[in-house]
Design a protein around this motif. Structure first.
Motif, PDB file in Angstrom:
ATOM      1  N   UNK A 116       0.863  -1.177   0.000  1.00 50.76           N
ATOM      2  CA  UNK A 116       0.000   0.000   0.000  1.00 50.76           C
ATOM      3  C   UNK A 116       0.900   1.228   0.000  1.00 50.76           C
ATOM      4  N   UNK A 117       0.669   2.130  -0.927  1.00 55.14           N
ATOM      5  CA  UNK A 117       1.450   3.375  -0.961  1.00 55.14           C
ATOM      6  C   UNK A 117       0.489   4.560  -1.036  1.00 55.14           C
ATOM      7  N   UNK A 118       0.524   5.387  -0.022  1.00 56.89           N
ATOM      8  CA  UNK A 118      -0.318   6.580   0.015  1.00 56.89           C
ATOM      9  C   UNK A 118       0.467   7.753  -0.555  1.00 56.89           C
ATOM     10  N   UNK A 119      -0.032   8.305  -1.659  1.00 53.10           N
ATOM     11  CA  UNK A 119       0.630   9.426  -2.328  1.00 53.10           C
ATOM     12  C   UNK A 119      -0.144  10.709  -1.996  1.00 53.10           C
ATOM     13  N   UNK A 120       0.548  11.643  -1.371  1.00 51.40           N
ATOM     14  CA  UNK A 120      -0.064  12.919  -0.976  1.00 51.40           C
ATOM     15  C   UNK A 120       0.238  13.958  -2.051  1.00 51.40           C
ATOM     16  N   UNK A 121      -0.801  14.535  -2.617  1.00 50.12           N
ATOM     17  CA  UNK A 121      -0.642  15.485  -3.710  1.00 50.12           C
ATOM     18  C   UNK A 121      -0.282  16.886  -3.249  1.00 50.12           C
ATOM     19  N   UNK A 122      -0.330  17.821  -4.184  1.00 47.48           N
ATOM     20  CA  UNK A 122       0.018  19.213  -3.885  1.00 47.48           C
ATOM     21  C   UNK A 122      -1.221  19.979  -3.413  1.00 47.48           C
ATOM     22  N   UNK A 123      -1.021  20.976  -2.551  1.00 42.26           N
ATOM     23  CA  UNK A 123      -2.158  21.749  -2.028  1.00 42.26           C
ATOM     24  C   UNK A 123      -2.877  22.549  -3.119  1.00 42.26           C
ATOM     25  N   UNK A 124      -4.192  22.618  -2.974  1.00 43.24           N
ATOM     26  CA  UNK A 124      -5.031  23.427  -3.858  1.00 43.24           C
ATOM     27  C   UNK A 124      -5.442  24.676  -3.073  1.00 43.24           C
ATOM     28  N   UNK A 125      -4.956  25.863  -3.441  1.00 39.18           N
ATOM     29  CA  UNK A 125      -5.322  27.075  -2.695  1.00 39.18           C
ATOM     30  C   UNK A 125      -6.831  27.307  -2.713  1.00 39.18           C
ATOM     31  N   UNK A 144     -11.467  17.261  -8.035  1.00 39.37           N
ATOM     32  CA  UNK A 144     -11.594  16.022  -8.812  1.00 39.37           C
ATOM     33  C   UNK A 144     -10.519  15.943  -9.886  1.00 39.37           C
ATOM     34  N   UNK A 145     -10.265  17.061 -10.539  1.00 36.58           N
ATOM     35  CA  UNK A 145      -9.245  17.082 -11.596  1.00 36.58           C
ATOM     36  C   UNK A 145      -7.858  16.810 -11.028  1.00 36.58           C
ATOM     37  N   UNK A 146      -7.544  17.428  -9.898  1.00 39.22           N
ATOM     38  CA  UNK A 146      -6.224  17.240  -9.276  1.00 39.22           C
ATOM     39  C   UNK A 146      -6.056  15.805  -8.788  1.00 39.22           C
ATOM     40  N   UNK A 147      -7.109  15.235  -8.243  1.00 36.87           N
ATOM     41  CA  UNK A 147      -7.049  13.844  -7.779  1.00 36.87           C
ATOM     42  C   UNK A 147      -6.850  12.897  -8.957  1.00 36.87           C
ATOM     43  N   UNK A 148      -7.557  13.137 -10.046  1.00 38.63           N
ATOM     44  CA  UNK A 148      -7.399  12.301 -11.239  1.00 38.63           C
ATOM     45  C   UNK A 148      -5.986  12.415 -11.800  1.00 38.63           C
ATOM     46  N   UNK A 149      -5.462  13.645 -11.837  1.00 38.91           N
ATOM     47  CA  UNK A 149      -4.091  13.837 -12.333  1.00 38.91           C
ATOM     48  C   UNK A 149      -3.080  13.112 -11.443  1.00 38.91           C
ATOM     49  N   UNK A 150      -3.306  13.155 -10.145  1.00 40.26           N
ATOM     50  CA  UNK A 150      -2.415  12.464  -9.200  1.00 40.26           C
ATOM     51  C   UNK A 150      -2.422  10.966  -9.456  1.00 40.26           C
ATOM     52  N   UNK A 151      -3.613  10.422  -9.663  1.00 44.27           N
ATOM     53  CA  UNK A 151      -3.762   8.990  -9.933  1.00 44.27           C
ATOM     54  C   UNK A 151      -3.083   8.613 -11.249  1.00 44.27           C
ATOM     55  N   UNK A 152      -3.337   9.370 -12.304  1.00 43.11           N
ATOM     56  CA  UNK A 152      -2.786   9.049 -13.619  1.00 43.11           C
ATOM     57  C   UNK A 152      -1.260   9.162 -13.634  1.00 43.11           C
ATOM     58  N   UNK A 153      -0.741  10.123 -12.916  1.00 38.78           N
ATOM     59  CA  UNK A 153       0.700  10.356 -12.906  1.00 38.78           C
ATOM     60  C   UNK A 153       1.467   9.229 -12.223  1.00 38.78           C
ATOM     61  N   UNK A 154       0.862   8.608 -11.210  1.00 40.73           N
ATOM     62  CA  UNK A 154       1.595   7.638 -10.384  1.00 40.73           C
ATOM     63  C   UNK A 154       1.134   6.187 -10.562  1.00 40.73           C
ATOM     64  N   UNK A 155       0.069   5.953 -11.300  1.00 46.01           N
ATOM     65  CA  UNK A 155      -0.493   4.607 -11.344  1.00 46.01           C
ATOM     66  C   UNK A 155       0.460   3.576 -11.942  1.00 46.01           C
ATOM     67  N   UNK A 156       1.283   3.969 -12.900  1.00 50.11           N
ATOM     68  CA  UNK A 156       2.201   3.021 -13.545  1.00 50.11           C
ATOM     69  C   UNK A 156       3.206   2.456 -12.549  1.00 50.11           C
ATOM     70  N   UNK A 157       3.576   3.248 -11.543  1.00 46.82           N
ATOM     71  CA  UNK A 157       4.547   2.798 -10.542  1.00 46.82           C
ATOM     72  C   UNK A 157       3.985   1.674  -9.680  1.00 46.82           C
ATOM     73  N   UNK A 158       2.659   1.585  -9.599  1.00 48.74           N
ATOM     74  CA  UNK A 158       2.032   0.625  -8.689  1.00 48.74           C
ATOM     75  C   UNK A 158       1.224  -0.421  -9.443  1.00 48.74           C
ATOM     76  N   UNK A 159       1.672  -0.697 -10.671  1.00 46.36           N
ATOM     77  CA  UNK A 159       1.129  -1.792 -11.485  1.00 46.36           C
ATOM     78  C   UNK A 159      -0.364  -1.666 -11.761  1.00 46.36           C
ATOM     79  N   UNK A 160      -0.844  -0.440 -11.878  1.00 46.10           N
ATOM     80  CA  UNK A 160      -2.237  -0.219 -12.259  1.00 46.10           C
ATOM     81  C   UNK A 160      -2.303  -0.226 -13.785  1.00 46.10           C
ATOM     82  N   UNK A 161      -3.194  -1.013 -14.375  1.00 47.50           N
ATOM     83  CA  UNK A 161      -3.292  -1.077 -15.840  1.00 47.50           C
ATOM     84  C   UNK A 161      -3.490   0.296 -16.463  1.00 47.50           C
ATOM     85  N   UNK A 162      -2.914   0.480 -17.632  1.00 46.09           N
ATOM     86  CA  UNK A 162      -2.974   1.764 -18.325  1.00 46.09           C
ATOM     87  C   UNK A 162      -4.406   2.198 -18.611  1.00 46.09           C
ATOM     88  N   UNK A 163      -5.293   1.222 -18.866  1.00 44.13           N
ATOM     89  CA  UNK A 163      -6.673   1.563 -19.214  1.00 44.13           C
ATOM     90  C   UNK A 163      -7.572   1.731 -17.987  1.00 44.13           C
TER      91      UNK A 163
END
Length: 335
Positions: A281-290, A310-329
């Protein structure tokens, strides 16, 4: 003379790791009931004074959970949590610095079955929270009903848990000195019913209370996604509309907590039991949204910040998912 200790053998380390996880599961599935029974039973023994004195203390201390709780650093740093961390293992990753002069509201996703990542990363020092975020004090919100249980309330407060109500949240976010982080598992207990391995469904589309809270306090929003959170348990299939899902929803309305029928491995065998699988389990903490402070934000203003989150959370997921063996699709699904 310096004394050096021989490292523990791998089998012994694994036994200690498993024991730590058993202790954690018991603390949330059985300790609350044991505390209630013990509190009542003591009244009928020669130790009745223990429960009497605790009842008096409880009355005096009743406001403490909603006033930031009472963390005990010895328990947060207990070695048992490091064994639990190594069992899965669980890691915490930051993607941006947090200013200790500010307070922050972190949205944690997904809930998972038992929120292992949220508990270990924010309620213990096993993953090195204070080293990653110096000057920041973490708090994690938990269902208020757990703070009504004698003895157990003190146990959960020791790690930094506070009740999940507006009063408790506002107390933390309004501290003028800053340096506080309030983590909210936005999907809550209901989202646990969708915690199936490989699932990326988040109960977030219409959850906007945390956004409104952030705007009212002028607190930056921080998205956090815990990769692998849904993978440590299997759950009995409960698609929406099924008889099991309907029963679970009814029980949730009555009891305030969801009851996912989960299973994984046993203590001495790997075929069936309530012990989670050894999956990272890896918890990735994103950047603050003012967020601009406004005492009474309009629905449109809340919607705008919510969509940005929602957009920032989706970007966080898409940016890091490959590192944790999440399928591209695979992508996040908001419901």
């Amino acid at each position: 003379m310096k004394v050096e200790f021989a490292p523990l053998s791998v089998p012994l380390q694994r036994r200690l790791q498993t024991a730590s996880v058993v202790q954690w599961i018991f603390s949330f599935l059985g300790l609350a009931q044991c505390c209630t029974v013990a509190f009542i039973a003591l009244f009928f023994t020669r130790f009745w004074l223990v429960s009497t004195l605790y009842a008096a203390w409880w009355l005096i201390d009743r406001e403490k959970p909603s006033k930031g709780g009472r963390r005990i650093h010895i328990l947060r740093n207990c070695i048992v949590w490091r064994y639990m961390r190594d069992y899965f293992p669980i890691t915490l990753m930051k993607t941006a610095e947090l200013d200790p002069r500010q307070n922050y509201l972190v949205g944690f996703h997904p809930h998972g079955v038992l929120a292992a990542g949220a508990f270990l990363n924010f309620c213990t020092e096993a993953s090195g929270f204070s080293m990653l975020f110096p000057g920041i004090t973490p708090h994690l919100m938990m269902l208020s009903l757990w703070f009504r249980i004698p003895f157990f309330r003190d146990y959960v407060m020791s790690g930094g848990l506070i009740p999940s109500d507006k009063e408790s949240a506002s107390y933390v976010l309004q501290k003028p000195e800053g340096g506080n982080l309030l983590a909210i598992i936005v999907g809550g207990a209901q989202e646990a019913l969708d915690a199936h391995p490989g699932s990326f469904t988040l109960l977030l589309k219409n959850r906007k209370g945390f956004v409104r809270l952030a705007i009212q306090n002028g607190t930056p929003l921080v998205p956090a996604f815990s990769f692998g959170e849904n993978d440590v348990f299997d759950q009995v299939k409960n698609p929406k509309g099924s008889w099991l899902r309907r029963i679970q929803h009814q029980l949730q309305k009555i009891m305030g907590i969801s009851l996912p029928l989960f299973h994984a491995r046993g203590i001495f065998q790997y075929s069936f039991g309530l012990i989670p699988y050894r999956r990272p389990i890896c918890t990735v903490v994103g950047k603050p949204i003012p967020v601009q402070k406004k005492h009474r934000p309009s629905e449109e203003e809340v919607d705008q910040v919510h969509q940005k989150y929602l957009n920032e959370l989706s970007d966080l997921f898409e940016k890091h998912k490959a590192k944790y063996n999440v399928p591209e699709d695979s992508h996040l699904e908001f419901i």
